[in-house]
Write a protein that holds these residues in place. Sequence first.
Motif, PDB file in Angstrom:
ATOM      1  N   UNK A   5       0.851  -1.172   0.060  1.00  0.00           N
ATOM      2  CA  UNK A   5       0.082  -0.085   0.163  1.00  0.00           C
ATOM      3  C   UNK A   5       0.948   1.142  -0.022  1.00  0.00           C
ATOM      4  N   UNK A   6       1.126   2.150  -1.105  1.00  0.00           N
ATOM      5  CA  UNK A   6       2.056   3.114  -1.237  1.00  0.00           C
ATOM      6  C   UNK A   6       1.325   4.407  -1.188  1.00  0.00           C
ATOM      7  N   UNK A   7       1.902   5.344  -0.585  1.00  0.00           N
ATOM      8  CA  UNK A   7       1.354   6.692  -0.745  1.00  0.00           C
ATOM      9  C   UNK A   7       2.637   7.677  -1.025  1.00  0.00           C
ATOM     10  N   UNK A   8       2.482   8.629  -1.493  1.00  0.00           N
ATOM     11  CA  UNK A   8       3.517   9.445  -1.722  1.00  0.00           C
ATOM     12  C   UNK A   8       3.240  10.934  -1.135  1.00  0.00           C
ATOM     13  N   UNK A   9       4.258  11.716  -0.812  1.00  0.00           N
ATOM     14  CA  UNK A   9       4.093  13.052  -0.095  1.00  0.00           C
ATOM     15  C   UNK A   9       5.279  13.710  -0.889  1.00  0.00           C
ATOM     16  N   UNK A  10       5.142  14.866  -1.072  1.00  0.00           N
ATOM     17  CA  UNK A  10       6.420  15.896  -1.566  1.00  0.00           C
ATOM     18  C   UNK A  10       6.507  16.898  -0.697  1.00  0.00           C
ATOM     19  N   UNK A  11       7.898  17.260  -0.869  1.00  0.00           N
ATOM     20  CA  UNK A  11       8.490  18.498   0.054  1.00  0.00           C
ATOM     21  C   UNK A  11       9.708  18.653  -0.700  1.00  0.00           C
ATOM     22  N   UNK A  12       9.908  20.103  -0.394  1.00  0.00           N
ATOM     23  CA  UNK A  12      11.215  20.751  -0.844  1.00  0.00           C
ATOM     24  C   UNK A  12      12.088  20.504   0.594  1.00  0.00           C
ATOM     25  N   UNK A  13      13.118  19.482   0.531  1.00  0.00           N
ATOM     26  CA  UNK A  13      13.879  19.223   1.774  1.00  0.00           C
ATOM     27  C   UNK A  13      15.101  19.985   2.264  1.00  0.00           C
ATOM     28  N   UNK A  14      15.100  21.327   1.471  1.00  0.00           N
ATOM     29  CA  UNK A  14      15.951  22.102   1.803  1.00  0.00           C
ATOM     30  C   UNK A  14      15.249  23.279   2.476  1.00  0.00           C
ATOM     31  N   UNK A  15      14.012  23.328   2.802  1.00  0.00           N
ATOM     32  CA  UNK A  15      13.205  24.232   3.447  1.00  0.00           C
ATOM     33  C   UNK A  15      12.654  23.617   4.628  1.00  0.00           C
ATOM     34  N   UNK A  16      13.188  24.414   5.720  1.00  0.00           N
ATOM     35  CA  UNK A  16      12.604  23.880   7.162  1.00  0.00           C
ATOM     36  C   UNK A  16      11.166  23.723   7.318  1.00  0.00           C
ATOM     37  N   UNK A  17      10.470  24.684   6.680  1.00  0.00           N
ATOM     38  CA  UNK A  17       8.958  24.694   7.063  1.00  0.00           C
ATOM     39  C   UNK A  17       8.410  23.417   6.080  1.00  0.00           C
ATOM     40  N   UNK A  18       8.873  23.323   4.869  1.00  0.00           N
ATOM     41  CA  UNK A  18       8.434  22.226   4.201  1.00  0.00           C
ATOM     42  C   UNK A  18       8.533  20.859   4.864  1.00  0.00           C
ATOM     43  N   UNK A  19       9.881  20.685   5.361  1.00  0.00           N
ATOM     44  CA  UNK A  19      10.062  19.485   6.423  1.00  0.00           C
ATOM     45  C   UNK A  19       9.014  19.303   7.364  1.00  0.00           C
ATOM     46  N   UNK A  20       8.883  20.230   8.279  1.00  0.00           N
ATOM     47  CA  UNK A  20       7.869  20.122   9.316  1.00  0.00           C
ATOM     48  C   UNK A  20       6.469  19.953   8.678  1.00  0.00           C
ATOM     49  N   UNK A  21       6.145  20.519   7.508  1.00  0.00           N
ATOM     50  CA  UNK A  21       4.702  20.257   6.724  1.00  0.00           C
ATOM     51  C   UNK A  21       4.745  18.834   6.541  1.00  0.00           C
ATOM     52  N   UNK A  22       5.853  18.471   6.007  1.00  0.00           N
ATOM     53  CA  UNK A  22       5.974  16.892   5.608  1.00  0.00           C
ATOM     54  C   UNK A  22       5.778  16.003   6.578  1.00  0.00           C
ATOM     55  N   UNK A  23       6.448  16.089   7.892  1.00  0.00           N
ATOM     56  CA  UNK A  23       6.424  15.470   8.976  1.00  0.00           C
ATOM     57  C   UNK A  23       5.190  15.459   9.736  1.00  0.00           C
TER      58      UNK A  23
END
Length: 232
Positions: A5-23
């Motif tokens: 069962x696969x699910x994808x999520x995208x984020x710019x991992x150079x941007x801390x706000x994006x990492x926190x959103x992804x987490x």
Amino acid sequence: MPGADLAAARADLSAQAEIRRLAAEIRAGHARLDVLVNNAGAIFDRRAETVDGIERTWALDHLGYVLLTLELLDLLKDGGRAGLRPRIVNVASAAHTRGRIDLDDLEGRRRYGGMTAYAQAKLGNVLFTAALARRLAGSGVTVNALHPGVIRSGFARDAGGLLGFGWSLIRPFLSSPERGAATSLHLACAPELDGVSGRYFARCAEARPSRAARNVGLQERVWEISLGQIGA
């Protein structure tokens, strides 16, 4: 894996706000996490800063690992499968052996070189792994780092100058992505590595990291600097 069962999520991992959103997205959708493989990175021929004002190689190739791991640590502590403890796998590089943590010019403001910045960030991965392993002792979560090999992928495809030209020449002779994934999969899945933590691997076997990577004082210094840069 068939039936996965696969699910994808995208984020710019150079941007801390994006990492926190992804987490936050991962935490909202999952009650536990069995394995985290940190494998995002790039090399750049020119110095630039991220939206957080941090040199982008260090931000993406090192701090991204630190922040995402810490944001997901509670899920990992609730994880584990088939009697195996949850695992963190940090994809570093043999380039770390050429790395030096320049405490006086960590972000290359005075002098910048693409390979120098990359090797420093990969050394940061191995130092972070060792420092985190000490802090996770007794938690049930393990963390290890690895060199995947030099892989025929999109790495350095957007780098210009001599750096990009050199990578374009050698790319046809590099290892396949499937072969490059072997050591990461080994660290993520091998039953015999249950409980093994704070080590460095290459070609699916434990290897000796550089002298700098084994420096406990430097491990702790990079840990402190990294936490300061992510506001932890």
